[in-house]
Design a protein around this motif. Structure first.
Motif, PDB file in Angstrom:
ATOM      1  N   MET A   1      -8.588  -0.495 -20.041  1.00  0.00           N
ATOM      2  CA  MET A   1      -7.935   0.079 -18.868  1.00  0.00           C
ATOM      3  C   MET A   1      -8.057   1.601 -18.936  1.00  0.00           C
ATOM      4  O   MET A   1      -7.549   2.213 -19.859  1.00  0.00           O
ATOM      5  CB  MET A   1      -6.464  -0.334 -18.859  1.00  0.00           C
ATOM      6  CG  MET A   1      -5.696   0.236 -17.710  1.00  0.00           C
ATOM      7  SD  MET A   1      -3.969  -0.293 -17.693  1.00  0.00           S
ATOM      8  CE  MET A   1      -4.129  -2.058 -17.667  1.00  0.00           C
TER       9      MET A   1
ATOM     10  N   GLU B   1       6.092  -9.042 -24.793  1.00  0.00           N
ATOM     11  CA  GLU B   1       4.739  -9.049 -24.218  1.00  0.00           C
ATOM     12  C   GLU B   1       3.890  -8.009 -24.954  1.00  0.00           C
ATOM     13  O   GLU B   1       4.274  -6.834 -25.030  1.00  0.00           O
ATOM     14  CB  GLU B   1       4.787  -8.708 -22.716  1.00  0.00           C
ATOM     15  CG  GLU B   1       3.429  -8.873 -22.036  1.00  0.00           C
ATOM     16  CD  GLU B   1       3.393  -8.369 -20.589  1.00  0.00           C
ATOM     17  OE1 GLU B   1       4.098  -7.376 -20.275  1.00  0.00           O
ATOM     18  OE2 GLU B   1       2.644  -8.941 -19.783  1.00  0.00           O
TER      19      GLU B   1
ATOM     20  N   THR C   1       1.249  -4.689 -22.484  1.00  0.00           N
ATOM     21  CA  THR C   1       1.951  -4.779 -21.198  1.00  0.00           C
ATOM     22  C   THR C   1       1.163  -4.195 -20.022  1.00  0.00           C
ATOM     23  O   THR C   1       1.333  -4.619 -18.883  1.00  0.00           O
ATOM     24  CB  THR C   1       3.301  -4.045 -21.365  1.00  0.00           C
ATOM     25  OG1 THR C   1       4.131  -4.874 -22.166  1.00  0.00           O
ATOM     26  CG2 THR C   1       3.989  -3.743 -20.087  1.00  0.00           C
ATOM     27  N   GLY C   2       0.295  -3.226 -20.308  1.00  0.00           N
ATOM     28  CA  GLY C   2      -0.456  -2.589 -19.221  1.00  0.00           C
ATOM     29  C   GLY C   2       0.483  -1.923 -18.236  1.00  0.00           C
ATOM     30  O   GLY C   2       1.476  -1.302 -18.625  1.00  0.00           O
TER      31      GLY C   2
ATOM     32  N   ARG D   1       0.048   0.277 -26.264  1.00  0.00           N
ATOM     33  CA  ARG D   1      -0.364   1.380 -27.143  1.00  0.00           C
ATOM     34  C   ARG D   1      -0.819   2.627 -26.393  1.00  0.00           C
ATOM     35  O   ARG D   1      -0.903   3.701 -26.976  1.00  0.00           O
ATOM     36  CB  ARG D   1      -1.458   0.915 -28.095  1.00  0.00           C
ATOM     37  CG  ARG D   1      -2.769   0.617 -27.438  1.00  0.00           C
ATOM     38  CD  ARG D   1      -3.806   0.257 -28.469  1.00  0.00           C
ATOM     39  NE  ARG D   1      -5.031  -0.173 -27.834  1.00  0.00           N
ATOM     40  CZ  ARG D   1      -6.047  -0.711 -28.476  1.00  0.00           C
ATOM     41  NH1 ARG D   1      -5.997  -0.868 -29.777  1.00  0.00           N
ATOM     42  NH2 ARG D   1      -7.122  -1.077 -27.822  1.00  0.00           N
TER      43      ARG D   1
ATOM     44  N   PRO E   1      -0.735   3.615 -18.998  1.00  0.00           N
ATOM     45  CA  PRO E   1      -0.205   2.362 -18.434  1.00  0.00           C
ATOM     46  C   PRO E   1       1.272   2.159 -18.735  1.00  0.00           C
ATOM     47  O   PRO E   1       2.018   1.669 -17.874  1.00  0.00           O
ATOM     48  CB  PRO E   1      -1.071   1.262 -19.088  1.00  0.00           C
ATOM     49  CG  PRO E   1      -1.848   1.916 -20.160  1.00  0.00           C
ATOM     50  CD  PRO E   1      -1.898   3.375 -19.867  1.00  0.00           C
TER      51      PRO E   1
ATOM     52  N   MET F   1       3.406   1.473 -29.013  1.00  0.00           N
ATOM     53  CA  MET F   1       2.764   1.334 -30.321  1.00  0.00           C
ATOM     54  C   MET F   1       1.600   0.355 -30.244  1.00  0.00           C
ATOM     55  O   MET F   1       1.432  -0.370 -29.259  1.00  0.00           O
ATOM     56  CB  MET F   1       3.759   0.818 -31.355  1.00  0.00           C
ATOM     57  CG  MET F   1       4.191  -0.607 -31.114  1.00  0.00           C
ATOM     58  SD  MET F   1       4.977  -1.300 -32.587  1.00  0.00           S
ATOM     59  CE  MET F   1       5.073  -3.013 -32.146  1.00  0.00           C
TER      60      MET F   1
ATOM     61  N   ALA G   1      -0.157  -3.055 -31.552  1.00  0.00           N
ATOM     62  CA  ALA G   1       0.318  -4.345 -32.080  1.00  0.00           C
ATOM     63  C   ALA G   1       0.071  -4.475 -33.587  1.00  0.00           C
ATOM     64  O   ALA G   1       0.707  -5.297 -34.248  1.00  0.00           O
ATOM     65  CB  ALA G   1      -0.354  -5.495 -31.333  1.00  0.00           C
TER      66      ALA G   1
ATOM     67  N   PHE H   1      -4.110 -11.277 -20.606  1.00  0.00           N
ATOM     68  CA  PHE H   1      -5.380 -10.609 -20.301  1.00  0.00           C
ATOM     69  C   PHE H   1      -5.725  -9.556 -21.351  1.00  0.00           C
ATOM     70  O   PHE H   1      -6.128  -8.439 -21.039  1.00  0.00           O
ATOM     71  CB  PHE H   1      -5.364 -10.059 -18.860  1.00  0.00           C
ATOM     72  CG  PHE H   1      -5.119 -11.182 -17.900  1.00  0.00           C
ATOM     73  CD1 PHE H   1      -6.175 -11.920 -17.403  1.00  0.00           C
ATOM     74  CD2 PHE H   1      -3.831 -11.571 -17.585  1.00  0.00           C
ATOM     75  CE1 PHE H   1      -5.946 -13.031 -16.603  1.00  0.00           C
ATOM     76  CE2 PHE H   1      -3.582 -12.679 -16.784  1.00  0.00           C
ATOM     77  CZ  PHE H   1      -4.651 -13.400 -16.278  1.00  0.00           C
TER      78      PHE H   1
ATOM     79  N   LEU I   1      -6.763 -10.031 -30.021  1.00  0.00           N
ATOM     80  CA  LEU I   1      -5.351 -10.240 -30.371  1.00  0.00           C
ATOM     81  C   LEU I   1      -5.029 -11.683 -30.720  1.00  0.00           C
ATOM     82  O   LEU I   1      -3.901 -11.989 -31.094  1.00  0.00           O
ATOM     83  CB  LEU I   1      -4.436  -9.722 -29.255  1.00  0.00           C
ATOM     84  CG  LEU I   1      -4.357  -8.192 -29.117  1.00  0.00           C
ATOM     85  CD1 LEU I   1      -3.390  -7.795 -28.000  1.00  0.00           C
ATOM     86  CD2 LEU I   1      -3.945  -7.504 -30.408  1.00  0.00           C
TER      87      LEU I   1
ATOM     88  N   THR J   1       0.372 -11.112 -13.496  1.00  0.00           N
ATOM     89  CA  THR J   1       0.223  -9.732 -13.951  1.00  0.00           C
ATOM     90  C   THR J   1      -0.742  -9.010 -13.002  1.00  0.00           C
ATOM     91  O   THR J   1      -1.367  -9.631 -12.137  1.00  0.00           O
ATOM     92  CB  THR J   1      -0.353  -9.689 -15.379  1.00  0.00           C
ATOM     93  OG1 THR J   1      -1.748  -9.985 -15.319  1.00  0.00           O
ATOM     94  CG2 THR J   1       0.333 -10.671 -16.306  1.00  0.00           C
ATOM     95  N   GLU J   2      -0.910  -7.704 -13.210  1.00  0.00           N
ATOM     96  CA  GLU J   2      -1.852  -6.943 -12.373  1.00  0.00           C
ATOM     97  C   GLU J   2      -3.273  -7.496 -12.504  1.00  0.00           C
ATOM     98  O   GLU J   2      -3.973  -7.710 -11.521  1.00  0.00           O
ATOM     99  CB  GLU J   2      -1.901  -5.459 -12.777  1.00  0.00           C
ATOM    100  CG  GLU J   2      -0.819  -4.599 -12.199  1.00  0.00           C
ATOM    101  CD  GLU J   2       0.385  -4.531 -13.114  1.00  0.00           C
ATOM    102  OE1 GLU J   2       0.432  -5.232 -14.139  1.00  0.00           O
ATOM    103  OE2 GLU J   2       1.313  -3.766 -12.773  1.00  0.00           O
TER     104      GLU J   2
END
Ligand code: SAM
Length: 229
Positions: free
Chosen positions: A1, A48, A51-52, A74, A78, A105, A107, A126, A140, A202-203
């Protein structure tokens, strides 16, 4: 992103009461005590990862005030948008339950920030598919992350995954199998499945669905190796 750097984002996040920024010296400050940060510590804790821009959490935390929610992201831009979106959604709804926090942070830091058994559900929505084989460890759902998640989840905990990526879906199913997780629900076309009814998009999901792409979905529970936690 890729989002353009916003000079407001960092100072906003650092000062925001809903955002925790785990600096090195106090990374474990709330480890084992996350539930106590919410008005109702007795509620389940759902987290979550990635999260974006935060649409899922903004909506889920209002639709389910009987759950405490944490978003982990992180990248600051976003996350900045996610926090703003939740504020706006709550202002429009005229409701602001104390059930939503964010952690800025990677993950990778999960075991330092959360205690074993602390979360009741993890969401991977996603996640980056990292298609190159040499980057598999960054996915992930790579087994090194699944082992972390298994420790983080409570005895009744589970993990929910949604992805547009067929290869990430197949890789994840294989990793679940190899590490002793049990896949309890799955669909290769979530939006045309019985699981669609309770789904919150989600988006990224909205973007893929608008292009007619199927969404892959999995809910899995970890192996119960509680003695070695
Ligand atoms: C493709 S976006 C999906 C965003 C959102 N979940 C959605 O479905 O619209 C993946 C997000 O996960 C975040 N992310 C990727 N790896 C991460 C990690 N190791 N720790 C925390 N966030 C991560 C990225 O920064 C990005 O915002």
């Amino acid at each position: 992103m890729r989002l353009r750097r916003n000079p407001e984002a960092k100072p906003f996040l650092i000062r925001h009461p809903r955002v925790f920024v785990p600096a090195a010296e106090h990374v474990s400050e709330w480890r084992g005590k996350w539930k106590s940060r919410f008005a109702r510590p007795d509620l389940p804790l759902y987290v979550e990862l990635g999260t974006g821009k935060g649409q899922f959490l903004a909506q889920a935390s209002l639709r389910h005030p009987d759950i405490n929610w944490i978003g982990v992201e992180r990248i600051e831009e976003p996350l900045f948008q996610a926090v703003k979106k939740a504020e706006q959604t709550r202002a429009e709804a005229g409701e602001d339950p104390d059930n939503l926090l964010y952690i800025w942070m990677d993950a990778e830091k999960l075991p330092e920030v959360f205690a074993n058994g602390e979360a009741d559900r993890l969401y991977l929505h996603f996640s980056d598919p990292w298609p190159k084989k040499r980057h598999a460890k960054r996915r992930l759902t790579h087994r090194r992350f699944l082992d972390l998640y298994a420790r983080l989840l409570s005895s009744s905990g589970d993990l929910v995954l949604k992805t547009d990526s067929r290869s990430l879906y197949e890789f994840s199913l294989e990793e679940f199998k190899e590490t002793g997780w049990t896949v309890v629900e799955w669909s290769e076309d979530l939006h045309h499945s019985p699981f669609a009814e309770s789904n919150i998009a989600t988006e990224y999901e909205q973007k893929f669905v608008s292009k007619g792409m199927p969404i892959h979905y999995v809910r899995a529970v970890p192996p119960r190796f509680r003695d070695d936690r």
